[in-house]
Design an enzyme around this catalytic site. Sequence first.
Site, PDB file in Angstrom:
ATOM      1  N   HIS A  14       0.930  -1.029  -0.031  1.00 24.91           N
ATOM      2  CA  HIS A  14       0.439   0.023  -0.189  1.00 24.91           C
ATOM      3  C   HIS A  14       1.133   1.010   0.245  1.00 24.91           C
ATOM      4  O   HIS A  14       1.931   1.447   0.504  1.00 24.91           O
ATOM      5  CB  HIS A  14      -1.082  -0.019   1.560  1.00 24.91           C
ATOM      6  N   ASP A  65      -7.922  -5.083  -0.603  1.00 23.48           N
ATOM      7  CA  ASP A  65      -8.455  -5.940  -1.431  1.00 23.48           C
ATOM      8  C   ASP A  65      -8.600  -7.213  -0.796  1.00 23.48           C
ATOM      9  O   ASP A  65      -8.668  -8.042  -1.830  1.00 23.48           O
ATOM     10  CB  ASP A  65      -8.103  -5.444  -2.664  1.00 23.48           C
TER      11      ASP A  65
HETATM   12  C1  SDX Z   1      -6.529   0.339  -2.705  1.00 19.07           C
HETATM   13  O1  SDX Z   1      -4.384   4.625  -1.786  1.00 19.07           O
HETATM   14  C2  SDX Z   1      -5.133   3.795  -1.482  1.00 19.07           C
HETATM   15  O2  SDX Z   1      -5.912   4.006  -0.335  1.00 19.07           O
HETATM   16  C3  SDX Z   1      -5.567   2.937  -2.456  1.00 19.07           C
HETATM   17  C4  SDX Z   1      -7.518   1.543  -1.199  1.00 19.07           C
HETATM   18  C5  SDX Z   1      -8.301   2.870  -0.786  1.00 19.07           C
HETATM   19  O3  SDX Z   1      -8.785   2.332  -0.366  1.00 19.07           O
HETATM   20  O4  SDX Z   1      -8.469   3.793  -1.784  1.00 19.07           O
HETATM   21  O5  SDX Z   1      -6.258   1.718  -0.362  1.00 19.07           O
HETATM   22  C6  SDX Z   1      -6.953   0.864  -2.468  1.00 19.07           C
HETATM   23  O6  SDX Z   1      -5.681   0.860  -4.357  1.00 19.07           O
HETATM   24  C7  SDX Z   1      -5.469  -0.835  -1.923  1.00 19.07           C
HETATM   25  C8  SDX Z   1      -4.140  -0.925  -3.336  1.00 19.07           C
HETATM   26  C9  SDX Z   1      -4.912  -2.759  -3.496  1.00 19.07           C
HETATM   27  N1  SDX Z   1      -3.335  -3.167  -4.955  1.00 19.07           N
HETATM   28  C10 SDX Z   1      -3.286  -3.972  -5.353  1.00 19.07           C
HETATM   29  O7  SDX Z   1      -2.914  -4.878  -4.023  1.00 19.07           O
HETATM   30  C11 SDX Z   1      -1.862  -4.256  -6.023  1.00 19.07           C
HETATM   31  C12 SDX Z   1      -0.629  -4.790  -5.402  1.00 19.07           C
HETATM   32  N2  SDX Z   1       0.426  -3.447  -4.604  1.00 19.07           N
HETATM   33  C13 SDX Z   1       1.298  -3.070  -5.668  1.00 19.07           C
HETATM   34  O8  SDX Z   1       0.784  -2.425  -7.094  1.00 19.07           O
HETATM   35  C14 SDX Z   1       1.200  -1.718  -4.606  1.00 19.07           C
HETATM   36  O9  SDX Z   1       1.449  -2.157  -3.048  1.00 19.07           O
HETATM   37  C15 SDX Z   1       0.924  -0.323  -4.777  1.00 19.07           C
HETATM   38  C16 SDX Z   1       0.351   0.272  -6.483  1.00 19.07           C
HETATM   39  C17 SDX Z   1      -0.415  -0.673  -3.962  1.00 19.07           C
HETATM   40  C18 SDX Z   1       1.622   0.875  -3.393  1.00 19.07           C
HETATM   41  O10 SDX Z   1       2.677   0.673  -4.637  1.00 19.07           O
HETATM   42  P1  SDX Z   1       3.827   1.983  -4.135  1.00 19.07           P
HETATM   43  O11 SDX Z   1       3.138   3.431  -3.467  1.00 19.07           O
HETATM   44  O12 SDX Z   1       3.722   2.858  -5.032  1.00 19.07           O
HETATM   45  O13 SDX Z   1       4.759   1.309  -3.785  1.00 19.07           O
HETATM   46  P2  SDX Z   1       5.913   0.829  -5.186  1.00 19.07           P
HETATM   47  O14 SDX Z   1       5.137  -0.074  -6.476  1.00 19.07           O
HETATM   48  O15 SDX Z   1       7.330   1.908  -5.472  1.00 19.07           O
HETATM   49  O16 SDX Z   1       6.715  -0.757  -4.057  1.00 19.07           O
HETATM   50  C19 SDX Z   1       7.553  -0.604  -3.492  1.00 19.07           C
HETATM   51  C20 SDX Z   1       8.842  -1.755  -3.339  1.00 19.07           C
HETATM   52  C21 SDX Z   1       8.655  -1.965  -4.929  1.00 19.07           C
HETATM   53  O17 SDX Z   1      10.469  -3.101  -5.029  1.00 19.07           O
HETATM   54  P3  SDX Z   1      11.498  -2.402  -5.459  1.00 19.07           P
HETATM   55  O18 SDX Z   1      11.508  -1.441  -6.219  1.00 19.07           O
HETATM   56  O19 SDX Z   1      11.971  -1.770  -3.880  1.00 19.07           O
HETATM   57  O20 SDX Z   1      12.498  -3.531  -4.928  1.00 19.07           O
HETATM   58  O21 SDX Z   1       7.970  -3.273  -2.994  1.00 19.07           O
HETATM   59  C22 SDX Z   1       7.499  -3.749  -4.243  1.00 19.07           C
HETATM   60  C23 SDX Z   1       7.535  -2.776  -5.445  1.00 19.07           C
HETATM   61  O22 SDX Z   1       8.361  -3.555  -6.644  1.00 19.07           O
HETATM   62  N3  SDX Z   1       5.967  -3.820  -3.992  1.00 19.07           N
HETATM   63  C24 SDX Z   1       5.868  -5.190  -4.610  1.00 19.07           C
HETATM   64  C25 SDX Z   1       4.179  -4.992  -4.354  1.00 19.07           C
HETATM   65  N4  SDX Z   1       3.964  -3.914  -3.835  1.00 19.07           N
HETATM   66  C26 SDX Z   1       5.039  -3.235  -4.090  1.00 19.07           C
HETATM   67  N5  SDX Z   1       5.974  -6.232  -5.269  1.00 19.07           N
HETATM   68  C27 SDX Z   1       5.232  -7.508  -4.767  1.00 19.07           C
HETATM   69  N6  SDX Z   1       3.752  -7.496  -4.891  1.00 19.07           N
HETATM   70  C28 SDX Z   1       3.596  -6.505  -4.260  1.00 19.07           C
HETATM   71  N7  SDX Z   1       1.877  -6.099  -4.059  1.00 19.07           N
END
Ligand code: SDX
Length: 427
Positions: free
Chosen positions: A306, A363
């Site tokens: 998140h 989710d």
């Molecule tokens: C919602 O914002 C809100 O409030 C949203 C929400 C709401 O109520 O409105 O809470 C609802 O959208 C919840 C999130 C649902 N999405 C998912 O579950 C999709 C999977 N999650 C990711 O795509 C991700 O965690 C996000 C999009 C939710 C957040 O992404 P960020 O904040 O941009 O974080 P990032 O992509 O910079 O990740 C940081 C690191 C990265 O690795 P490094 O580059 O540091 O090595 O964490 C890794 C990412 O690759 N990472 C994941 C991951 N989420 C982050 N790796 C594997 N699986 C994941 N799910």
Amino acid sequence: MSDKVTLEFNGNKYDFPIVEGTEKEQAIDIKTLRSATGLTTIDPGYKNTGSCESAITFLDGEKGILRYRGYSIEELAEKADFLEVAYLLIFGELPNTDQLAKFHADIKKESHVDEEMKKILDGFPKSAHPMGVLSSLTSALIAFNPSSVNVTSENDMYHAIVRILAKFPVLVAWTLRKKKGLPLDYGDDSLGYVENIHKMMFKRPSEDYKSNKIVIDALDKLLILHADHEQNCSTSTVRIVGSSHAGLFASLSAGISALWGPLHGGANQAVLEMLEAIEADGGDTKKYMAKAKDKNDPFRLMGFGHRVYKNFDPRAKIIKVAADEVLNDLGIDDPILDIAKGLEKEALEDPYFVDRKLYPNVDFYSGIIYRALGIPTEMFTVMFALGRLPGWIAQWREMRLNNEPIGRPRQVYVGENHRFFVEVNKR
Ligand code: SDX
């Protein structure tokens, strides 16, 4: 505690005030940055940038706190109902009995959707994704409710608000029933708000509707848990579209499209599809964990991570407990729930996830309950939109009542410098 920051640039010093919120959050007020220094900022994804001051929802990502208008999500999920929470988010206070009754009565008065809208729905193939249908129908509603467009007075806003709270659930039900080839009808004003939604969605043509308290209570709780979440992607979309003074329905239609994305609300559908793929793979969670950690693999562990929560998403905790309760009460033994729990346990013990503070989000478990309630996977994000509707409305109303300026970010240009046109035969 310092009340300003000082920026040194090209031998000059510039002071910028610190803004402090009611929960002691602090932000640098850079409203005068460009006029004073010629500088702007750049912050892809707005990870460090606040777009507004808001009094609606507070969340603390480190402590896993979520409150709507000061009330904890735990208390509201346990003690309130969805219509009460909608009123609280939009108008700022929990309604008393008369206020709630009037709110519901005003909504019921608006529950008719012009029959011509069915012709628009008929234009979609059954294979159309429900989020695309819903976004289109929400925008189409404008044509049948022109007085809900240029709303500037609180009174006009109120009428637009009760109108969309009444008609949106009908559009959700019609979207589902169209896919199932069921007749598009209306609800029953004698029922509660959420019970009526459930009836519109699931009443079979040849049977009387039988309400199930366990199902209605579970749906009500899920809608409360999704109702608002401060400046997330879709809410920011609703606010920025509304900041051009596009109407409420147009702003909501844009928000639905933003929520559709698998990185946002579309994740609840992606989680179920991921869990079903793992089940089909014989429950091989390790393969999917490896894919999620492989930088060369675009796969992510859906429902994990998140932007703000670097601790457990409090909603995920509540939904996980509710999933056990609902499946138990309904006598459903769903292996998908066990796979989800196994995946969560593995991830919470894996350094990749622990180091990045990746926890289950809202989710991760919600789809398991939706599935137990008989909601098709493709409709999961529509249910998220149904829950988020009052939050979007509240944020849009606050933005308009605060007379916020049109949203228009700056950029840093990295393209070609000035060059002159060359005739095609000389290129
Ligand atoms: C919602 O914002 C809100 O409030 C949203 C929400 C709401 O109520 O409105 O809470 C609802 O959208 C919840 C999130 C649902 N999405 C998912 O579950 C999709 C999977 N999650 C990711 O795509 C991700 O965690 C996000 C999009 C939710 C957040 O992404 P960020 O904040 O941009 O974080 P990032 O992509 O910079 O990740 C940081 C690191 C990265 O690795 P490094 O580059 O540091 O090595 O964490 C890794 C990412 O690759 N990472 C994941 C991951 N989420 C982050 N790796 C594997 N699986 C994941 N799910």
